[in-house]
Design a protein around this motif. Structure first.
Motif, PDB file in Angstrom:
ATOM      1  N   PHE A  81     -23.600  46.380  24.995  1.00 44.12           N
ATOM      2  CA  PHE A  81     -23.821  46.545  23.113  1.00 44.12           C
ATOM      3  C   PHE A  81     -24.249  44.787  22.954  1.00 44.12           C
ATOM      4  CE2 PHE A  81     -22.335  50.524  23.157  1.00 44.12           C
ATOM      5  CZ  PHE A  81     -23.454  51.177  22.635  1.00 44.12           C
ATOM      6  N   VAL A  82     -24.769  44.022  22.953  1.00 46.30           N
ATOM      7  CA  VAL A  82     -25.279  42.737  22.666  1.00 46.30           C
ATOM      8  C   VAL A  82     -24.924  42.653  20.980  1.00 46.30           C
ATOM      9  CG1 VAL A  82     -26.001  40.678  22.881  1.00 46.30           C
ATOM     10  CG2 VAL A  82     -25.879  43.043  24.457  1.00 46.30           C
ATOM     11  N   PHE A  83     -24.019  41.551  20.626  1.00 44.37           N
ATOM     12  CA  PHE A  83     -23.668  40.873  18.838  1.00 44.37           C
ATOM     13  C   PHE A  83     -24.426  39.643  19.157  1.00 44.37           C
ATOM     14  CE2 PHE A  83     -21.423  44.079  19.795  1.00 44.37           C
ATOM     15  CZ  PHE A  83     -21.349  45.112  19.017  1.00 44.37           C
ATOM     16  N   GLU A  84     -24.273  38.904  18.190  1.00 40.49           N
ATOM     17  CA  GLU A  84     -25.210  37.678  17.630  1.00 40.49           C
ATOM     18  C   GLU A  84     -24.325  36.867  17.745  1.00 40.49           C
ATOM     19  OE1 GLU A  84     -25.593  40.593  15.928  1.00 40.49           O
ATOM     20  OE2 GLU A  84     -27.703  40.996  16.279  1.00 40.49           O
ATOM     21  N   GLN A  85     -22.771  37.259  17.236  1.00 45.23           N
ATOM     22  CA  GLN A  85     -21.434  36.365  17.492  1.00 45.23           C
ATOM     23  C   GLN A  85     -20.364  36.563  18.466  1.00 45.23           C
ATOM     24  OE1 GLN A  85     -21.821  33.289  16.471  1.00 45.23           O
ATOM     25  NE2 GLN A  85     -24.368  33.249  15.846  1.00 45.23           N
ATOM     26  N   PRO A  86     -19.770  35.827  18.747  1.00 47.26           N
ATOM     27  CA  PRO A  86     -18.436  36.665  18.923  1.00 47.26           C
ATOM     28  C   PRO A  86     -17.199  37.525  18.029  1.00 47.26           C
ATOM     29  CG  PRO A  86     -18.695  34.563  20.371  1.00 47.26           C
ATOM     30  CD  PRO A  86     -19.566  34.607  18.912  1.00 47.26           C
ATOM     31  N   ALA A  87     -16.519  37.669  17.778  1.00 52.32           N
ATOM     32  CA  ALA A  87     -15.911  39.009  17.377  1.00 52.32           C
ATOM     33  C   ALA A  87     -15.444  39.713  17.622  1.00 52.32           C
ATOM     34  CB  ALA A  87     -16.881  39.741  15.590  1.00 52.32           C
ATOM     35  N   VAL A  88     -13.966  40.494  16.915  1.00 51.41           N
ATOM     36  CA  VAL A  88     -13.656  41.214  17.415  1.00 51.41           C
ATOM     37  C   VAL A  88     -14.714  42.313  16.865  1.00 51.41           C
ATOM     38  CG1 VAL A  88     -11.666  42.877  16.891  1.00 51.41           C
ATOM     39  CG2 VAL A  88     -11.200  40.679  16.788  1.00 51.41           C
ATOM     40  N   GLN A  89     -14.662  43.632  18.216  1.00 50.13           N
ATOM     41  CA  GLN A  89     -15.708  44.330  18.400  1.00 50.13           C
ATOM     42  C   GLN A  89     -15.135  45.959  18.093  1.00 50.13           C
ATOM     43  OE1 GLN A  89     -19.010  44.315  17.434  1.00 50.13           O
ATOM     44  NE2 GLN A  89     -18.881  41.243  18.240  1.00 50.13           N
ATOM     45  N   CYS A  90     -15.007  46.857  17.171  1.00 51.68           N
ATOM     46  CA  CYS A  90     -14.430  47.984  16.758  1.00 51.68           C
ATOM     47  C   CYS A  90     -15.862  49.217  17.234  1.00 51.68           C
ATOM     48  CB  CYS A  90     -14.486  48.674  15.799  1.00 51.68           C
ATOM     49  SG  CYS A  90     -12.239  47.204  15.437  1.00 51.68           S
ATOM     50  N   PHE A  91     -15.175  50.077  17.917  1.00 57.85           N
ATOM     51  CA  PHE A  91     -16.226  51.172  18.319  1.00 57.85           C
ATOM     52  C   PHE A  91     -15.666  52.316  17.545  1.00 57.85           C
ATOM     53  CE2 PHE A  91     -18.257  47.923  20.771  1.00 57.85           C
ATOM     54  CZ  PHE A  91     -19.986  48.561  20.585  1.00 57.85           C
ATOM     55  N   TRP A  92     -16.289  53.804  17.681  1.00 53.99           N
ATOM     56  CA  TRP A  92     -15.652  54.700  17.481  1.00 53.99           C
ATOM     57  C   TRP A  92     -17.372  55.680  17.956  1.00 53.99           C
ATOM     58  CZ3 TRP A  92     -15.970  56.754  11.656  1.00 53.99           C
ATOM     59  CH2 TRP A  92     -17.949  55.874  10.766  1.00 53.99           C
ATOM     60  N   ALA A 134     -19.967  44.524  24.633  1.00 52.33           N
ATOM     61  CA  ALA A 134     -19.464  45.668  25.124  1.00 52.33           C
ATOM     62  C   ALA A 134     -19.995  46.548  26.190  1.00 52.33           C
ATOM     63  CB  ALA A 134     -19.365  46.516  23.367  1.00 52.33           C
ATOM     64  N   LEU A 135     -19.331  47.272  27.562  1.00 50.00           N
ATOM     65  CA  LEU A 135     -19.575  48.247  27.873  1.00 50.00           C
ATOM     66  C   LEU A 135     -19.475  49.993  27.741  1.00 50.00           C
ATOM     67  CD1 LEU A 135     -21.965  48.281  29.796  1.00 50.00           C
ATOM     68  CD2 LEU A 135     -20.313  47.547  31.939  1.00 50.00           C
ATOM     69  N   GLU A 136     -20.454  50.351  27.111  1.00 49.36           N
ATOM     70  CA  GLU A 136     -19.761  52.192  27.675  1.00 49.36           C
ATOM     71  C   GLU A 136     -20.661  53.143  28.991  1.00 49.36           C
ATOM     72  OE1 GLU A 136     -19.340  52.939  22.729  1.00 49.36           O
ATOM     73  OE2 GLU A 136     -21.034  53.812  23.816  1.00 49.36           O
TER      74      GLU A 136
END
Length: 160
Positions: A81-92, A134-136
């Motif tokens: 998963f690639v996001f535009e900006q660094p941030a606290v990333q949360c997954f469910w 993030a890598l799943e």
């Protein structure tokens, strides 16, 4: 016994009813389509001597679907998963059928933290600090290879 009196609908009511039926048919068709696992372009990553073929989810829509509806995944496959900006990333894991492990990754490829996630769960799993990646992988992949926080991945966006 109940009797229902039938009458001929007005042209406006008939058009409204036809529109409702069309919308329901489109929604039902969309739901069936949405239950197919998505196929995205891949990138090869490396964790030491281990190669990972990761589908790359870049858009908000791709990230929202993630690995939902997938019934199996090869040992060496995952999703980055690639996001535009660094941030606290949360997954469910809503609508995700496979148990997964997730690595939250800094820009240089260093794993910040890991979490194991259970299928069909609404429990939130978050990065311990702002990250863009993030890598799943299948659950236990990182642990079986002694890959943990501080380990640096290579390939793709993380360079050689």
């Amino acid at each position: 016994m109940i009797y229902i009196k039938a009458s001929t609908p007005s042209p406006g009511a008939a058009a409204w009813f036809a529109g409702v039926v069309l919308v329901l048919a489109l929604v039902a068709g969309g739901v069936a389509y949405a239950q197919e696992p998505q196929r995205l372009p891949t990138v090869t990553l490396r964790a030491g001597m281990h190669n990972i073929v990761a589908m790359v989810a870049r858009t908000p829509e791709q990230r929202a679907v993630g690995l939902m509806h997938r019934r199996e995944m090869a040992t060496h496959e995952g999703m980055l998963f690639v996001f535009e900006q660094p941030a606290v990333q949360c997954f469910w894991m809503k609508n995700t059928l496979l148990p997964l492990s997730i690595a939250f990754i800094a820009d240089d490829g260093t794993i910040v933290n890991l979490a194991d996630m259970q299928p069909q769960s609404l429990d939130s799993h978050c990065s311990s600090k702002p990250v863009r990646y993030a890598l799943e992988m299948n659950q236990g992949w990182f642990a079986r290879r002694a890959v943990g926080p501080g380990f640096r991945l290579a390939g793709g966006p993380f360079g050689n």
